[in-house]
Write an enzyme that holds these catalytic residues in place. Sequence first.
Site, mmCIF file in Angstrom:
data_model
loop_
_atom_site.group_PDB
_atom_site.id
_atom_site.type_symbol
_atom_site.label_atom_id
_atom_site.label_comp_id
_atom_site.label_asym_id
_atom_site.label_seq_id
_atom_site.Cartn_x
_atom_site.Cartn_y
_atom_site.Cartn_z
ATOM 1 N N THR A 153 1.605 -4.737 4.007
ATOM 2 C CA THR A 153 1.439 -5.157 5.404
ATOM 3 C C THR A 153 0.843 -6.562 5.543
ATOM 4 O O THR A 153 1.031 -7.213 6.560
ATOM 5 C CB THR A 153 0.531 -4.169 6.172
ATOM 6 O OG1 THR A 153 -0.750 -4.130 5.541
ATOM 7 C CG2 THR A 153 1.125 -2.779 6.202
ATOM 8 N N ASP A 154 0.143 -7.019 4.514
ATOM 9 C CA ASP A 154 -0.609 -8.280 4.671
ATOM 10 C C ASP A 154 0.278 -9.485 4.978
ATOM 11 O O ASP A 154 -0.074 -10.321 5.806
ATOM 12 C CB ASP A 154 -1.454 -8.558 3.424
ATOM 13 C CG ASP A 154 -2.592 -7.559 3.277
ATOM 14 O OD1 ASP A 154 -2.893 -6.862 4.265
ATOM 15 O OD2 ASP A 154 -3.167 -7.470 2.180
ATOM 16 N N TYR A 166 -3.287 -30.812 29.460
ATOM 17 C CA TYR A 166 -4.487 -31.626 29.213
ATOM 18 C C TYR A 166 -4.130 -32.957 28.549
ATOM 19 O O TYR A 166 -3.120 -33.049 27.839
ATOM 20 C CB TYR A 166 -5.451 -30.866 28.296
ATOM 21 C CG TYR A 166 -6.055 -29.655 28.953
ATOM 22 C CD1 TYR A 166 -7.090 -29.782 29.871
ATOM 23 C CD2 TYR A 166 -5.581 -28.384 28.654
ATOM 24 C CE1 TYR A 166 -7.641 -28.658 30.474
ATOM 25 C CE2 TYR A 166 -6.122 -27.258 29.245
ATOM 26 C CZ TYR A 166 -7.152 -27.398 30.152
ATOM 27 O OH TYR A 166 -7.681 -26.303 30.754
ATOM 28 N N THR A 224 0.817 -1.214 0.000
ATOM 29 C CA THR A 224 0.000 0.000 0.000
ATOM 30 C C THR A 224 0.854 1.269 0.000
ATOM 31 O O THR A 224 0.481 2.268 -0.615
ATOM 32 C CB THR A 224 -0.919 -0.004 1.245
ATOM 33 O OG1 THR A 224 -1.790 -1.114 1.134
ATOM 34 C CG2 THR A 224 -1.730 1.250 1.367
ATOM 35 N N ASP A 252 1.709 -6.298 -4.480
ATOM 36 C CA ASP A 252 0.874 -6.405 -3.294
ATOM 37 C C ASP A 252 1.456 -7.599 -2.524
ATOM 38 O O ASP A 252 1.812 -8.620 -3.132
ATOM 39 C CB ASP A 252 -0.573 -6.713 -3.720
ATOM 40 C CG ASP A 252 -1.534 -6.723 -2.549
ATOM 41 O OD1 ASP A 252 -2.410 -5.854 -2.499
ATOM 42 O OD2 ASP A 252 -1.419 -7.634 -1.693
ATOM 43 N N SER A 253 1.542 -7.510 -1.208
ATOM 44 C CA SER A 253 2.277 -8.567 -0.506
ATOM 45 C C SER A 253 1.552 -9.917 -0.537
ATOM 46 O O SER A 253 2.139 -10.943 -0.200
ATOM 47 C CB SER A 253 2.621 -8.155 0.924
ATOM 48 O OG SER A 253 1.479 -8.137 1.726
ATOM 49 N N LYS A 292 0.400 -8.978 12.152
ATOM 50 C CA LYS A 292 -0.632 -7.998 11.784
ATOM 51 C C LYS A 292 -1.913 -8.373 12.508
ATOM 52 O O LYS A 292 -2.468 -9.451 12.287
ATOM 53 C CB LYS A 292 -0.855 -7.979 10.273
ATOM 54 C CG LYS A 292 -1.807 -6.879 9.834
ATOM 55 C CD LYS A 292 -1.926 -6.754 8.323
ATOM 56 C CE LYS A 292 -2.914 -5.650 7.958
ATOM 57 N NZ LYS A 292 -3.100 -5.499 6.509
HETATM 58 N N1 ASP Z 1 -2.741 -5.405 0.318
HETATM 59 C C1 ASP Z 1 -1.640 -4.602 0.789
HETATM 60 C C2 ASP Z 1 -0.384 -5.450 0.791
HETATM 61 O O1 ASP Z 1 -0.188 -6.226 1.668
HETATM 62 C C3 ASP Z 1 -1.934 -4.064 2.140
HETATM 63 C C4 ASP Z 1 -0.909 -3.116 2.693
HETATM 64 O O2 ASP Z 1 0.196 -2.966 2.233
HETATM 65 O O3 ASP Z 1 -1.228 -2.467 3.725
HETATM 66 O O4 ASP Z 1 0.396 -5.340 -0.124
#
Ligand code: ASP
Length: 331
Positions: free
Chosen positions: A86-87, A278, A13, A54-55, A157
Amino acid sequence: MKRKILIINTGGTLSSVMKDSGLAPGLTTTDMQKELHIVSGDTDLEIEDFCSLDSANIFPEDWQNLARRIANVRNDYDGVVVIHGTDTLAYTSSMLSFMLRNITIPVVITGSQLSIKNPVADAMENCRCAIHMAASGIPGVFVAFNRKVMLGCRASKVRSLSFDAFESINYPNVATISSLGMSIDDKAVPRRSGVFHLSDSYSSKVCMIKMFPGMHRSLLESLADQGYKGIYLEAYGIGGMPFVKHDFTGTVEKLIEKGITVVVGTQCPYEGSKMDVYETGRRALEIGVLQAHDMTSEAALTKLMWILGMTDNPAEIRDYYSINIAGEVTI
Ligand code: ASP
């Protein structure tokens, strides 16, 4: 002397523009030069384009190429900043933490929730923080976002829209920025444990599965048929798996007998697994699953990919997985 910082742009982004097809990366470092230089402070900045993706489109081969690029330039710069979507940023920062073992300079990954060309974006602030950290002289792989710096293998994230998109999971922030400036928590910076070593192999035969009530064990069997070598299973709570109505544990045991490594973690982001409590967890431990403890799922998965890229010897895999490599786990 001015610190020399390299900015490597991969897209996301931060470098996005509105296209007919939707928001997508489109700005090159030349287009972003002015903004990056404004926040570069007293550093000597160089910028380069690595890719413009785009990531969601970042794949393990990109991690490998990025690690190689950073390893090649590590003696020419005082620090490196990677601009990333960010993804999947936390997967990249986790894998770089493993591949760039004992890196000698700061490598800081950042991104933003709005394009750097948007006047109200978080992009400039995040780049400012990343460049400042890259100039700090503190070696390691970090994530800089929303005025905080996190260990690359502890960041995750946790918010899809807010500027405060990342958190350091089960680990303190390495640094925070306030009206007092940047304050670094020295205790949160892992000590280098040896000389730098580029360790850039990985296995692509690894997958991550989130367990859910009703999940059928044939899903796991089909992974074995497809030649998967490692499975990261995100189980419930502190790490249990079903054995009553469906003998999931028995199926996992068969996979382990076939030489597949199964790591069990938790779907709860905070506090980690503790499988010896458990019966559902103990049974799994007894058949030989490994435990993710308090790792993020990004770190647990990439650590498995990374280790299986180096060895297929079960004892070595167990040994590697059970130690703390880059600050990713508290054992
Ligand atoms: N879709 C974008 C990415 O991960 C989102 C971002 O960068 O905030 O490339």
